[in-house]
Every structure is written in C-alpha cells, then in structure tokens.
Design an enzyme around this catalytic site. Structure first.
Site, PDB file in Angstrom:
ATOM      1  N   GLU A 209     -16.566  56.041  46.020  1.00 43.52           N
ATOM      2  CA  GLU A 209     -16.385  57.575  45.460  1.00 43.52           C
ATOM      3  C   GLU A 209     -16.443  58.138  44.044  1.00 43.52           C
ATOM      4  O   GLU A 209     -17.120  58.410  43.257  1.00 43.52           O
ATOM      5  CB  GLU A 209     -16.407  58.930  46.671  1.00 43.52           C
ATOM      6  CG  GLU A 209     -17.456  59.978  46.268  1.00 43.52           C
ATOM      7  CD  GLU A 209     -16.757  60.969  44.726  1.00 43.52           C
ATOM      8  OE1 GLU A 209     -18.231  61.356  44.366  1.00 43.52           O
ATOM      9  OE2 GLU A 209     -15.966  60.704  44.553  1.00 43.52           O
TER      10      GLU A 209
ATOM     11  N   ASP B 292     -10.783  56.325  48.859  1.00 46.95           N
ATOM     12  CA  ASP B 292     -10.069  56.007  47.794  1.00 46.95           C
ATOM     13  C   ASP B 292     -10.247  56.960  46.806  1.00 46.95           C
ATOM     14  O   ASP B 292     -10.823  57.951  47.129  1.00 46.95           O
ATOM     15  CB  ASP B 292     -11.504  54.842  46.999  1.00 46.95           C
ATOM     16  CG  ASP B 292     -12.582  56.373  46.623  1.00 46.95           C
ATOM     17  OD1 ASP B 292     -13.433  56.298  47.103  1.00 46.95           O
ATOM     18  OD2 ASP B 292     -13.031  55.595  45.230  1.00 46.95           O
TER      19      ASP B 292
HETATM   20 ZN   LIG Z   1     -14.132  63.559  46.095  1.00 46.28          ZN
END
Ligand SMILES: [Zn+2]
Length: 450
Positions: free
Chosen positions: A155, A89
């Site tokens: 994340e 992501d």
């Molecule tokens: Zn990163």
C-alpha cells in the site's frame, strides 16, 4: 490461542519487529516474513476456511506485486459477508537518529506504542484479528457471518498490483460491506468515520518562450524569458487569499468539526508572521476544497546562475481534488485555465499525468448506521464524520470492482500517530476502543440477514 488486548498488543509488537517495506532498496524477503506472520495469525483464529499468501501481476510489466494475505470463510444460513482490509507493509523509517526509540523495536511510553507500523497499518491488521478472536470466543458456532480478510503488502508503494488482485480474487473478496481500517479518528477519544477523501491530479508542465538562451543584457526587456512567463502563469492559479482560482475545479459544501487556527499553526509549523490561506472553515479547506501546489521546478540553480534569459522552465504541479469531482475533470479544468492564461503566447506542454480519484461515502446504507452505533458503544463517545485531505487511491478500485458493497473507512490513528514520520505511535486506549467497536460490528452484522 490467546485473546484480549494484551495478546493483541504482543502480536502487534511481533509484527512491528518485521521491517517489511516494498521499496526496491529494502530486503523484499521481509515482506514474505511479514505476510507469513499475518497468515499465521489469521489461521490461528480458527474461523477461516482458507488462508493464502498470494501475489498478483503488475499490469503493463512482467513483474508481480508484493505478497498479500487472503483469508476467507463462507457465510452460513444467509448471513452477510464482510471484507476486512488493512496492509502489512510500512513506510521506510527515514533517519533513525530522529527516532526516540528504534523504529522496529516496539516500545510503550505514556500510553502509546511506538514503532514503524505500530499505527499504519499493523494496528489495523490487529484490530481485525483481535475483533475476530473476540466474536469467535463469544459466539462459537453461532458465528455465521461470512468474513474475508485482505491484508495488502504494498500500500505504501502505490498498490501497484491492487486492481489486478481484486479481479484475480473477485469471488473470494465479494462482500456486502468493506471495512478499510487505514484511516484515523478525530482525536484519541472521539471515533471518526471517514466519509470523504480528496483526489489527486499531478502533472508536469513545460513552459517555453525562446528557441535558445540569450544574454539578458542583449534582449532583456524586449523578449519574455521562460521564468517570467512561468511565474506570471503560476500566479494566476490562486486568488489573493491563496484559495484556488481555477474555474471548473469544484468544492463540496458540508459542515466540519471545529479546528482552531492555533491548532493549524501548531500542527503545520506555520511561522509566526505567516498567515493561513483559503476561505471558509479550516477543515473545509483541507477536506472539501481543491488545492494546487507546485512541488518541483527545473530551472537554472542558484549556484550556476548567469545573466541569461531562460528559454524554458519545467514545473510539477500537484492538485488535491475536492471529493465529488473526478481527478481527470479537475485536470481538464487546470489545463484549460493554464492554456487560457499563458502569458505572451508562451508554449505549454503537459506530460506525466497521474490521477487518483477521491471518494465520497454513500452514508445511506445499513452498514454505515451499524458502524456508527458500534463506534458510539465501543468508544463510549458518539462518532463524527471525517474528511481526509489526502487520498487512498485504491478505494476507487474497490468501488469499481464492487459497486454494490458499502465501504466503511475506519482506523486506529489519532492526530498524534505521526504515520509515515519518525516516532510513529498508536494510542493504546484508541486501539482498545477500535477493537471493541469492530467486535460489536461483527457481532451485530452476524444477526442480520444478507
Ligand atoms: Zn496505511
């Protein structure tokens, strides 16, 4: 299967074109596309026994996290196992107008690949894939190393299902060493092994002095308003030089590379007349000492200001915690300090506590030595130990779940990568060296007994 750096860059460009962001405002199906694309790359290496796209529950909710890729192959003949982490992501692009070329259109200029995720962290994924391709091509059936690859999908959005993912897949993820390819290097030619990360403790503080607002001409000068109490209280958090004045917040003592005030001024955008704060070397202030910042305040706005004594003010305080101290210990010290210094007996209320622990790498393990050697040979330059002023909170989860594993925080970024900002980019030489380094690490680990 194509191999080598040109193929890796072309695959990286393909990943950059997929705008996978975990924020609810964005099309979440892009994260499925992005996970599927990473899973296809993993399958195509031919080394994994199993490649899955999985989601884990978000504790305390009935929701699931974003899709992650988990690829595994068992170790053969008593060889060790390595876990390779990165995330697929990316951060939202922000204002498109600030990008010199479109964020999701990979573009090479002056030896750098531009695009959102080109560095953070799709290059981390491609460093894993390209190094696996290289060792598998060279070693063939002699590749006996166990490899697990875990590519997270949220994340940048707080890794909400990360801890659950680790416990759901504990056996598949168990490894002797874990490479977290989500950090950076000293510069585009000098590799860095990240050995410390600061933690983070954030909370909301409400300061009350009066039961209700009053005319400032009626009682001003005889009773304290909440803004007076708040500013006097906040001022006690820092020494005159701007360093943190809170007893019980610790600092770490270690050498740091040179970093000039001029560079600091340039990179941080310090105004010509403004001086830096703190004491000790500049990098020790950022890597090894605490910082306290007021990041939000609720009080009467300038537009609606009137001659009134404010009864209450609310602030949000964010503190960076030195590596080696837990975030909750640092918070306890802060709360103790604030209660002890509350002026005029002001009433303090603490809420919305949010902690992320920092991290200090145990550098005594064999995998650290092997990684430093691989960096020296892969980059042709000896590596330096780096600290990071920010935090990667999920590393604390990794340590909790796998206390035996050696954690190696590496990365493909350099100081000009501008992760999270417009015009994010990857230095192509750094990428090539990072791939060479990781391939050497895998090949040399393949020679070891677990
Ligand atoms: Zn990163």
């Amino acid at each position: 299967m194509a191999t080598g750096i040109p193929a890796a860059l072309s695959d990286l460009g393909h990943l950059v074109r997929i705008p996978g962001m975990a924020w609810p405002a964005f099309d979440q199906t892009q994260l499925e596309r992005s996970a599927d694309a990473v899973a296809a790359l993993a399958k195509d290496t031919g080394v994994f026994d199993e490649v899955q796209v999985l989601r884990a529950a978000i504790p305390g909710t009935d929701e699931y996290g974003q899709p992650a890729v988990l690829a595994t192959r068992a170790a053969r003949n008593g060889k060790p196992t390595i876990l390779l982490y990165a995330h697929h992501d990316v951060q939202p692009p922000g204002d498109d107008a600030l990008w010199e070329t479109p964020p999701f259109e990979p573009t090479v200029r002056d030896g750098r690949l531009y695009g959102r995720g080109a560095a953070d962290d799709k290059a981390g994924i491609m460093a894993h894939i390209a190094s696996i391709r290289a060792v598998s091509e060279v070693l063939g059936d002699d590749l006996e190393l166990g490899i697990a690859m875990f590519i997270e999908g949220e994340e940048e959005y707080g890794s909400r299902s990360f801890a659950q993912f680790l416990s759901d897949n504990k056996d598949a993820l168990r490894a002797d060493a874990i490479v977290v390819a989500d950090s950076g290097n000293l510069d585009s030619v000098t590799p860095g092994l990240t050995v410390s990360l600061r933690g983070n403790a954030r909370f909301t503080l409400r300061v009350r002095t009066l039961d209700h607002a009053s005319h400032s001409g009626m009682f001003g000068g005889a009773v304290p308003d909440a803004m007076m109490a708040t500013t006097k209280l906040l001022a006690t958090l820092w020494n005159d030089d701007g360093s943190v004045a809170v007893d019980g917040m610790t600092a770490r003592d270690t050498e740091t590379p040179d970093y000039s005030e001029e560079t600091l001024r340039d990179e941080a955008g310090l105004l010509p007349g403004t001086s830096p704060i703190g004491d000790g070397t500049i990098l020790s202030r950022i890597w090894n000492k605490p910082a306290v910042t007021v990041i939000g305040i609720d009080a009467t706005s300038v537009a609606s200001a009137s001659n009134t004594l404010l009864p209450e003010v609310t602030v949000v305080i964010s503190s960076r915690v030195a590596p080696g101290q837990s975030a909750s210990d640092a918070y306890d010290a802060l709360e103790r300090h604030l209660r002890a210094h509350a002026p005029f007996g002001a009433e303090l209320t603490f809420s919305d506590l949010d902690f992320g622990d920092g991290f200090l790498v145990d550098t005594s393990g064999w995998a650290v030595g092997l990684t430093r050697d691989a960096m020296r040979d892969g980059y042709g330059v000896p590596p330096v130990d780096l600290g990071v002023g920010g935090s990667i909170p999920f590393i604390a989860d990794l340590v909790r779940e796998f206390p035996e594993a050696q954690i190696l925080v590496t990365g493909v970024e350099d100081p000009y990568s501008r992760a999270h900002s417009p015009n994010e980019s990857l230095h192509l030489d750094t990428f090539r060296n990072a791939v060479a380094t990781e391939a050497l690490l895998l090949a040399r680990m393949n020679r070891r007994e677990a």
